[in-house]
Design an enzyme around this catalytic site. Structure first.
Site, PDB file in Angstrom:
ATOM      1  N   ASP A  35      37.076  37.797  51.742  1.00  0.00           N
ATOM      2  CA  ASP A  35      37.594  38.065  50.409  1.00  0.00           C
ATOM      3  C   ASP A  35      37.287  39.539  50.146  1.00  0.00           C
ATOM      4  OD1 ASP A  35      38.599  37.784  47.822  1.00  0.00           O
ATOM      5  OD2 ASP A  35      36.657  37.168  47.020  1.00  0.00           O
TER       6      ASP A  35
ATOM      7  N   GLU B 143      42.214  37.535  52.402  1.00  0.00           N
ATOM      8  CA  GLU B 143      43.016  37.291  51.205  1.00  0.00           C
ATOM      9  C   GLU B 143      44.015  38.427  51.031  1.00  0.00           C
ATOM     10  OE1 GLU B 143      41.655  35.455  47.332  1.00  0.00           O
ATOM     11  OE2 GLU B 143      41.831  37.575  46.768  1.00  0.00           O
TER      12      GLU B 143
ATOM     13  N   ASP C 103      32.730  35.400  45.364  1.00  0.00           N
ATOM     14  CA  ASP C 103      33.385  36.058  46.503  1.00  0.00           C
ATOM     15  C   ASP C 103      33.067  35.320  47.805  1.00  0.00           C
ATOM     16  OD1 ASP C 103      34.054  38.834  45.043  1.00  0.00           O
ATOM     17  OD2 ASP C 103      31.983  38.267  44.598  1.00  0.00           O
TER      18      ASP C 103
END
Length: 173
Positions: free
Chosen positions: A7, A68, A141
């Site tokens: 992430d 992501e 996260d």
């Protein structure tokens, strides 16, 4: 298959690793964040992210990387920072010859919660449930990185037919 989910972020880059395959519950390997000091210039922070990710790759030896996909936010500076961290993550994985895939937040949320509109809290709860953890990983996260890894593993290591063809070509080399 061991998947490293990332992430991306300039201050906190979530990292989560699972072992998993299609049709089987994944297992947690490791989870955490790579942090950078906000007082440093952007280039130095990107170097710190690369060095931190290198340690994760060296320690856990993933088979694939799931990042992501950066999406438009209202804060253009935040999008640019996130995109730069995403690029560094992709570069670290690609330099190792690993397949690197991008997944949208909606795609990941749908994979782990059943709803592409799920809230962050729901994602964390489902990640904990899927991986049989006592509580959601912190910070968010880290939970998001695990959700990325789970999504990728459950999709069989690719996001579409083009990614599957590229993976097959790599195996033949």
């Amino acid at each position: 298959m061991r998947v490293l989910g990332i992430d991306p972020g300039l201050t906190r880059c979530g990292v989560g690793i699972v072992d998993g395959t299609v049709g089987r519950p994944p297992t947690l390997v490791a989870v955490g964040v790579v942090r950078t000091d906000a007082s440093l210039d952007v280039a130095s922070r990107l170097m710190e992210i690369a060095a931190g990710l290198d340690e994760w790759f060296d320690t856990y030896r993933p088979d694939a990387v799931a990042i992501e996909r950066v999406f438009a936010q209202h804060n253009l500076g935040s999008v640019i920072d996130t995109a730069q961290a995403s690029g560094v993550a992709a570069l670290v994985g690609a330099r190792r010859g690993l397949p690197v895939a991008y997944h949208t937040p909606t795609e990941v949320k749908a994979a782990v919660t059943g709803s592409g509109g799920a809230e962050k809290v729901q994602v964390g709860v489902m990640v904990a449930r899927i991986l049989r953890l006592d509580s959601p990983p912190r910070p968010a996260d880290a939970a998001d990185a695990l959700a990325l890894a789970i999504c990728h593993a459950w999709r069989g290591g690719h996001t579409n037919r083009y990614a599957a063809a590229a993976a097959e070509a790599r195996r033949k080399r």
